[in-house]
Structures are given as structure tokens and as C-alpha cells.
Motif scaffolding. Sequence first.
Motif, PDB file in Angstrom:
ATOM      1  N   PRO A   1       6.386 -11.072 -23.189  1.00  0.00           N
ATOM      2  CA  PRO A   1       5.073 -10.141 -22.822  1.00  0.00           C
ATOM      3  C   PRO A   1       4.332 -10.542 -21.589  1.00  0.00           C
ATOM      4  O   PRO A   1       3.474  -9.858 -21.086  1.00  0.00           O
ATOM      5  N   TYR A   2       4.475 -11.777 -21.138  1.00  0.00           N
ATOM      6  CA  TYR A   2       4.016 -12.262 -19.794  1.00  0.00           C
ATOM      7  C   TYR A   2       4.498 -11.404 -18.604  1.00  0.00           C
ATOM      8  O   TYR A   2       3.685 -11.165 -17.617  1.00  0.00           O
ATOM      9  N   ASP A   3       5.818 -11.191 -18.635  1.00  0.00           N
ATOM     10  CA  ASP A   3       6.262 -10.246 -17.676  1.00  0.00           C
ATOM     11  C   ASP A   3       5.738  -9.040 -17.565  1.00  0.00           C
ATOM     12  O   ASP A   3       5.425  -8.418 -16.453  1.00  0.00           O
ATOM     13  N   ALA A   4       5.818  -8.380 -18.801  1.00  0.00           N
ATOM     14  CA  ALA A   4       5.223  -7.086 -18.851  1.00  0.00           C
ATOM     15  C   ALA A   4       3.728  -7.007 -18.410  1.00  0.00           C
ATOM     16  O   ALA A   4       3.368  -6.043 -17.678  1.00  0.00           O
ATOM     17  N   SER A   5       2.763  -7.898 -18.827  1.00  0.00           N
ATOM     18  CA  SER A   5       1.396  -7.923 -18.435  1.00  0.00           C
ATOM     19  C   SER A   5       1.311  -8.320 -16.830  1.00  0.00           C
ATOM     20  O   SER A   5       0.461  -7.656 -16.086  1.00  0.00           O
ATOM     21  N   LEU A   6       2.157  -9.162 -16.315  1.00  0.00           N
ATOM     22  CA  LEU A   6       2.104  -9.465 -14.717  1.00  0.00           C
ATOM     23  C   LEU A   6       2.539  -8.048 -14.057  1.00  0.00           C
ATOM     24  O   LEU A   6       1.835  -7.744 -12.954  1.00  0.00           O
ATOM     25  N   SER A   7       3.635  -7.277 -14.487  1.00  0.00           N
ATOM     26  CA  SER A   7       4.038  -6.317 -13.902  1.00  0.00           C
ATOM     27  C   SER A   7       2.944  -5.011 -14.096  1.00  0.00           C
ATOM     28  O   SER A   7       2.657  -4.275 -13.097  1.00  0.00           O
ATOM     29  N   LEU A   8       2.441  -4.930 -14.964  1.00  0.00           N
ATOM     30  CA  LEU A   8       1.139  -4.030 -15.194  1.00  0.00           C
ATOM     31  C   LEU A   8       0.050  -4.389 -14.404  1.00  0.00           C
ATOM     32  O   LEU A   8      -0.460  -3.248 -13.731  1.00  0.00           O
ATOM     33  N   ASN A   9      -0.392  -5.519 -14.052  1.00  0.00           N
ATOM     34  CA  ASN A   9      -1.357  -5.875 -13.145  1.00  0.00           C
ATOM     35  C   ASN A   9      -0.981  -5.542 -11.897  1.00  0.00           C
ATOM     36  O   ASN A   9      -1.801  -4.903 -11.047  1.00  0.00           O
ATOM     37  N   GLY A  10       0.381  -5.795 -11.405  1.00  0.00           N
ATOM     38  CA  GLY A  10       0.881  -5.533 -10.014  1.00  0.00           C
ATOM     39  C   GLY A  10       0.628  -4.081  -9.759  1.00  0.00           C
ATOM     40  O   GLY A  10       0.291  -3.523  -8.849  1.00  0.00           O
ATOM     41  N   LEU A  11       1.284  -3.244 -10.725  1.00  0.00           N
ATOM     42  CA  LEU A  11       1.514  -1.896 -10.806  1.00  0.00           C
ATOM     43  C   LEU A  11       0.092  -1.246 -10.491  1.00  0.00           C
ATOM     44  O   LEU A  11      -0.041  -0.142  -9.471  1.00  0.00           O
ATOM     45  N   ALA A  12      -0.812  -1.694 -11.111  1.00  0.00           N
ATOM     46  CA  ALA A  12      -2.192  -1.072 -11.093  1.00  0.00           C
ATOM     47  C   ALA A  12      -2.749  -1.301  -9.757  1.00  0.00           C
ATOM     48  O   ALA A  12      -3.647  -0.473  -8.990  1.00  0.00           O
ATOM     49  N   CYS A  13      -2.571  -2.072  -9.077  1.00  0.00           N
ATOM     50  CA  CYS A  13      -3.011  -2.556  -7.593  1.00  0.00           C
ATOM     51  C   CYS A  13      -2.267  -1.764  -6.470  1.00  0.00           C
ATOM     52  O   CYS A  13      -2.759  -1.501  -5.373  1.00  0.00           O
ATOM     53  N   PHE A  14      -0.976  -1.492  -6.448  1.00  0.00           N
ATOM     54  CA  PHE A  14      -0.382  -0.968  -5.273  1.00  0.00           C
ATOM     55  C   PHE A  14       0.446   0.516  -5.996  1.00  0.00           C
ATOM     56  O   PHE A  14       1.488   0.619  -5.522  1.00  0.00           O
TER      57      PHE A  14
ATOM     58  N   HIS B   1       0.802  -1.210   0.070  1.00  0.00           N
ATOM     59  CA  HIS B   1      -0.005  -0.081   0.157  1.00  0.00           C
ATOM     60  C   HIS B   1       0.773   1.310   0.063  1.00  0.00           C
ATOM     61  O   HIS B   1       1.903   1.048   0.037  1.00  0.00           O
ATOM     62  N   GLU B   2       0.310   2.515  -0.161  1.00  0.00           N
ATOM     63  CA  GLU B   2       1.145   3.652  -0.196  1.00  0.00           C
ATOM     64  C   GLU B   2       1.810   3.929   1.067  1.00  0.00           C
ATOM     65  O   GLU B   2       2.870   4.502   0.803  1.00  0.00           O
TER      66      GLU B   2
ATOM     67  N   VAL C   1       7.869   0.120  -0.768  1.00  0.00           N
ATOM     68  CA  VAL C   1       7.294  -0.162  -2.074  1.00  0.00           C
ATOM     69  C   VAL C   1       8.336   0.831  -3.076  1.00  0.00           C
ATOM     70  O   VAL C   1       8.383   0.327  -4.336  1.00  0.00           O
ATOM     71  N   MET C   2       9.057   1.750  -2.549  1.00  0.00           N
ATOM     72  CA  MET C   2       9.882   2.255  -3.326  1.00  0.00           C
ATOM     73  C   MET C   2      11.147   1.500  -4.143  1.00  0.00           C
ATOM     74  O   MET C   2      11.665   2.072  -5.093  1.00  0.00           O
ATOM     75  N   LEU C   3      11.474   0.450  -3.264  1.00  0.00           N
ATOM     76  CA  LEU C   3      12.407  -0.380  -3.916  1.00  0.00           C
ATOM     77  C   LEU C   3      12.059  -1.132  -4.974  1.00  0.00           C
ATOM     78  O   LEU C   3      12.870  -1.705  -5.640  1.00  0.00           O
ATOM     79  N   THR C   4      10.497  -1.124  -5.396  1.00  0.00           N
ATOM     80  CA  THR C   4      10.317  -1.744  -6.240  1.00  0.00           C
ATOM     81  C   THR C   4      10.265  -1.352  -7.633  1.00  0.00           C
ATOM     82  O   THR C   4       9.882  -1.563  -8.913  1.00  0.00           O
ATOM     83  N   THR C   5      10.629   0.206  -7.697  1.00  0.00           N
ATOM     84  CA  THR C   5      10.674   0.964  -8.880  1.00  0.00           C
ATOM     85  C   THR C   5      11.503   0.459  -9.844  1.00  0.00           C
ATOM     86  O   THR C   5      10.869   0.116 -11.262  1.00  0.00           O
ATOM     87  N   ASN C   6      12.781  -0.077  -9.933  1.00  0.00           N
ATOM     88  CA  ASN C   6      13.641  -0.408 -10.969  1.00  0.00           C
ATOM     89  C   ASN C   6      12.941  -1.899 -11.411  1.00  0.00           C
ATOM     90  O   ASN C   6      13.271  -2.203 -12.666  1.00  0.00           O
TER      91      ASN C   6
END
Length: 767
Positions: free
Chosen positions: A129-142, A107-108, A113-118
Motif C-alpha cells: 500500500p505504501y508504493d500505491a500511496s507514493l505513486s498517487l502522491n507523485g502522479l497528482a503533482c506531475f 512538468h507537462e 514524463v511519458m516513460l513513467t506510464t508503465n
Amino acid sequence: SYHSVRLLCLCLARERMFEKSLSDLVRGIRAHKGQEAQYVSQCMTEIKKELKLENSSVKAMAVSKLTYLQMMGYDISWAAFNIIEVMSSTKFTYKRIGYLAATQCFHEGLDVVMLTTNLIRKDLSSASPYDASLSLNGLACFMTPDLARDLANDVLTLSASSRPFIRKKAVLTLYKVFLKFPDALRPAFPRLRDRLEDPENGVQCAAVSVICELARKHPKNYLSLAPTFFKLMSNSTNNWMLIKIIKLFGALTPLEPRLGKKLIEPLTNLIRSTSAMSLLYECISTVIAGLSHHTPSVQLCVSKLRLFMEDADQNLKYLGLLAMAKIMQKHPKAVLSLKDLILECLDDKDESLRFRALELISGMVTKKNMVEIVRKLLEHMDLSESAVYRDQVLSKIIEICSHNNYHYITNFEWYITILVEMVRFDGTHKGKVMASQMLDVTIRVRDVRQFSVKQMSNILENSHLFASGSGDKDGICEVLYAAAWIVGEFSEHLVNPRATLDSLLNPKITMLPAHIQAVFVQNIVKLYASILVKAEAEGNLETVEEVGAMLVEKLPVFLQSADLEVQERACCILQLMKYIVKLQSKGAAVADELVCLFEGELNPVAPKAQRKVPVPDGLDLDKWINEPPPDSSDEGEKFAGDDIFFSSKSSGSHRSLGKRKDGGGDYSPKKSKKELREEKEEMKRAREQRKQAQMSNPHYLKFPSGSPQSHKAGGEALSSAPASASGIPVKKLDLGVALVIDDISPDSKKDRKGKKGRGKKGRGKRR
């Protein structure tokens, strides 16, 4: 060698043998129903040990178990760093477990959470494409503001990906980016607009959804996209996308009237042709919002809403009633065609539908059908078991009947009868409203007073039945307030005033609220005066003596009331009765004099009647009645320093505001004692705070304790300080290093400049 590899495999298998999988954890929790907390605590200890191992498979399994425990309500924020380790795994199956745990617990407010930027940037730019899709799903949640700022460009780049499902997820993730980092909206808007014309239908839906959500707050910013959306609405066959587009048009049409004219034809075609109820409802909502001036479209919507009302689905019925309520605000007559269906909804088992139907009834009332509708509502009050619903129905009946100063009522005796009928519904909390209506109708309508007095007398004869609910706030006992006042004020219409007087003197009246008792006591005298006038006219001295003795005997009951108002009224009236009885014993006739106490008829007064009263000649409403008191000496001293800020010339305009009209001296508005007391208390508090600040300030000069100056306020101490510098106490500073101050005279400055010049020349020579 072969043997070493085999030995390593055996060791790993032995370690895995004693590890619990996620299935084992679930089975163990179900098996320990009574001791779940102890078992989970034991599992947490094992998971912490597993997270310290180097084996990535064991870590991933531990994180998956933590995810399950988090869904059960246990805190796993302590394992955030371990979750990031699993997210960084190169194996997709482990990475997916890590992202799932992150979406659950990140959560915010979590610093990790700041360690996940890179890490997320790396996954977004991954060739897989699966890694990119997974990261987009996770990023939208947190998503956090920092992540949105740092990764906005990467997400925007993926919105132009060659893979449609990546483009769709990137567009949807952009909405979360805009929420956390609004500055990214302006540079990303052209790319988002291009996605509206994407060849893939899913990407188009995603772009439309994002723009619709953004337009909720500021729809005016998206008027330029109206042609594009109109084209999509004309060509698309996707109902869900059409719903979003039509909802957006519903927000845009009030801002641009010309847009509504363009939408009339496609919207009416959709309303006639579509079989999807969700799309039909959105079309009707858009017509109500922006095309309410187009009467044929409104009539078409009302006819289609009949389908909603007749459907067996309760949700569709509710939506139909909701849309009808919106139509009624602008086209009340259009709802009359569905009156029967709306009344049928009052019989529905769903209480929410009944409440919605009640809201619509007030718009369908006319002089012809009002009696029928009110009778129908009374029947529902009889059948309903919910006190809340009965209160709502009662309020609706009163609202219908009293609308626009009783516009629909032609027979006020009928309305009084309805109000009396509603009194029998025990447990209601609308007693004050009913009492107010009884009083209002009786005072306003002269012809109904005799009938109203008769009905109120019947209520008072059964007043003991209302004493049980006297503890309820705004209960049904409040109608006794109106009943007692009416029979007292218009007692000449009573057929049997003696029986009504006995009802007012019932001992159970003392169980009622105090304000009702006070009205009873006051109107006892009015009834007594009416009885006395009639008895003296007939020469019935026995009745006069009997009634007077009864009042002297029963009024002391109210003297024991805990309320001061009841006590005072009862005491005054009791003494008045004793005096009257004394005069009557001497043969004096006091009826005419007693009636004079209550002479004068109360008539209703319009709210704006005072404005129509002309002001008498010679009366100045703005003139002071008495001479204003002079300013006190304290206030004069307090404001004596005003000339610091205003000169005598410039302050004339300010002081002119306080001059009297009669040419007297200046004055300020007199302040009340409470305001003066509050000012003194505020000055005292400010003085104490200033003292404390001075005592705690190390740079403030303090007097030695015990000296007379130390007990004074800051301002007083300064005013009593010695005038000369020699009288100021000086404290010696004990420093370890001697302070040497150079001479700062002009001659010394010249000497120093000369030395510097010689030094520079000397250095030049050495070079």
C-alpha cells in the motif's frame, strides 16, 4: 569466500568515504556564501559522476542532492532520466527519493514524463500500500493529459480499495485526472458518488472536496446530488466538510429556488449554534447568495457580523466588511445598524480595512447623517499620510454628495465649501473630478452662483500655489480651470473684479497646463467687459484707460506659449484690445458692443432633451441636403464586372437599395478620399504579392527577362501574351530517357484487349 566479501565491503566503504551526503552539501553551500555558484558547479560535476555509477544507494543520494539544488533555483531537468531510474527502485526509501524529485521538476512539457506510464501503473497495482500511496502522491503533482488518459482506470480502481487512506488519495487524484482528461468524468462519476456514502469520514471529505471544486464551473450538473449533501450536512460534525457542503449549496441555491426553502432551518440553526468563525462566515455567504429574500435570515446574519467587526483579529474584521458589502447590494437599510462600527474601521491602521469601510459608507448615507459622515471623512483625509487613500476618500465624498443628482444635498453652499476645502490637499489626482463638480453645481443651481464666484475668486488669488503641481496629470491645478471659467461667466457677481483680473494676469499662470491657460485668456476678456461696463456707467475714464493699457501690456506673455490654442486666443484677444483702445482714444463707448460677444446664459441640458424637440414641418432628416456626386470613371471600371456574380434580373433587388428617392439613377455611397487611397494602396500591395508569387512559382510560365512582357503585372502580361499557340515560347527538355507514348486510339485499345485475351488463354493451356 570471507576475504573476498571483506575486500568488497572495504572498497565500497572507501568509495562512500569520499562522497558528499545531503548534509555535507548544505554545510558546504552555507560555508561558501561569496562563491556559491562555483561551489554548486563543482557539486554538479560530482553528482553527474555519481549518477553514472551502478550503486543504487549512490544514485539515490545524488538525486536527493539534486532535489535540494532544484529548490534553490537550479535547473535539474537534465537528470530526468536518472530520476526515473531511482523511481523504479525496488527499495521504498530510494523510490520515495525519486518520486520527491519528480514532483519537484517534472512538468507537462518534459518529454521524459511519458516513460513513467508503465512504472506508475506498476506501482499503483503493487501489493504494497505504501508504493500505491507514493505513486498517487507523485502522479497528482506531475499529471499530464497522456498520463491521465492512460492511468484513469487504475486510479479509479484504487478508489474502491480496502484501505481507507488509499481510497482517499485515489479520490483526490481523480480531480487532477478530470482536469487533464475531462472525458474520464462521466464514467467515473458513479464511483465518485458512491464515495460520498463511504463509512470513513476522510474519504467522504475527499469526495465532497472534489465535487465542490468541479461544481465551481458547472454547478447545474450537480443538482442531483443535493439530497445526498443535505443528508451529510444534517448528520456531519466535521466543520471542514460542512464548510465545503455549504459552499456548494451557495452555488446551487440560485439555480433551484426550492432548495433555498429547505436550507433555511438547518442554516439558521448552524448560524445560532456554531462557534467556528469559518463555518459561520460560509453560512452567512450562502444566505446572502441564495436566501436574500428571507428577511429574518438576513437580519440574523447582520447581527452575527457584529461579532466579526468587534473581533481583534484583522482578518475577521475584513471578512465582516466583505460580507456587509454583499448584504448592502440587496438590503442597504440592514447595514445602518452597524454604522458606528464601520466608521470606527476608518481609524484602523490596516489600509485594506479602511478601503473596505469606504465602500460601505455610500450605502449608509441619508439626508440627516450626510454632513456628519462627510465631516468624518475630511478628518481622515487630514490624518492620512497615504496619497492613494486620500484620493479614495475624496472620490467617496464626491460620490456621496453627487449621488442621484445631489439627492442628499439640501445646502449647496455647504457643498461648494467642502469642494474648496478639499483643494488644500496637495498631491491629489482628482482635480478634474473636483473641477467638474464645481462647474456642474454652479451652472445648475442659480442661487449658489454668487457664493461660488466668491469662493472661486479666492482660489484664483492663490493660483500661484498650484503652479508647483502643474506637472501632475489630473492634479489639483485642474480646479483653476473651473475657477477661471466661473468668475468669467458670472462676473456680475464679483465684488472686486479688478483684483480677480490681476490674478488671471499673474505671470506664473504660464507654468500651468496649456488648456488651463487657454481658459484664463478667454475669461480675461469677459472680466474686462464687466469692468468696462461698470466704469463707463460711472464715467470713470481713468479706470478704462488703465485696465486697457494693462491688458495690452500683459497679454503678450501668452503669445510665447508653446501651445497653439493659447497662442491663437492670446493673439486674437490682443488685437481686439488694441482696436478697443484705439476706439476709446477717439471717445467711443464700446462696452455694450463688447458685452454682446458673451451674451446668453448657459443652462444645463438633460441627456434626453433632444428627443423631446419636435421636428419642424417639412423637414426630412433622412433626405440628402445636396445631390450626391456621380460615381467616378475609375469606380465604374472597377465594379463593371459585377454581372459575373449577379444576373441583370437577380441584381435588381441589390441595386434597388441604392436608388434615390427622387427617382434618379443608381448610386453607391460616396467614399472618402482616405478610403479610396487605402483601397488603391491595398490593390497595389496585392498586385506586388501576386507578382512575387508568380516569380517564385516554378510551374508558372514566365517571359524572358528583358522582354516588355516581363515588366508588366500578372494580369497585364497575360492580356498582352500572343493569342496563337505558335507564339508561346517553348523550352526544350533535355531528358536522359526517351519518352515513348503508346497510341491511345480506339483501334489500339481493341488490339491490346485482344492480346490480353490471347495471353490468358495461352496461360490456361500451359496449365
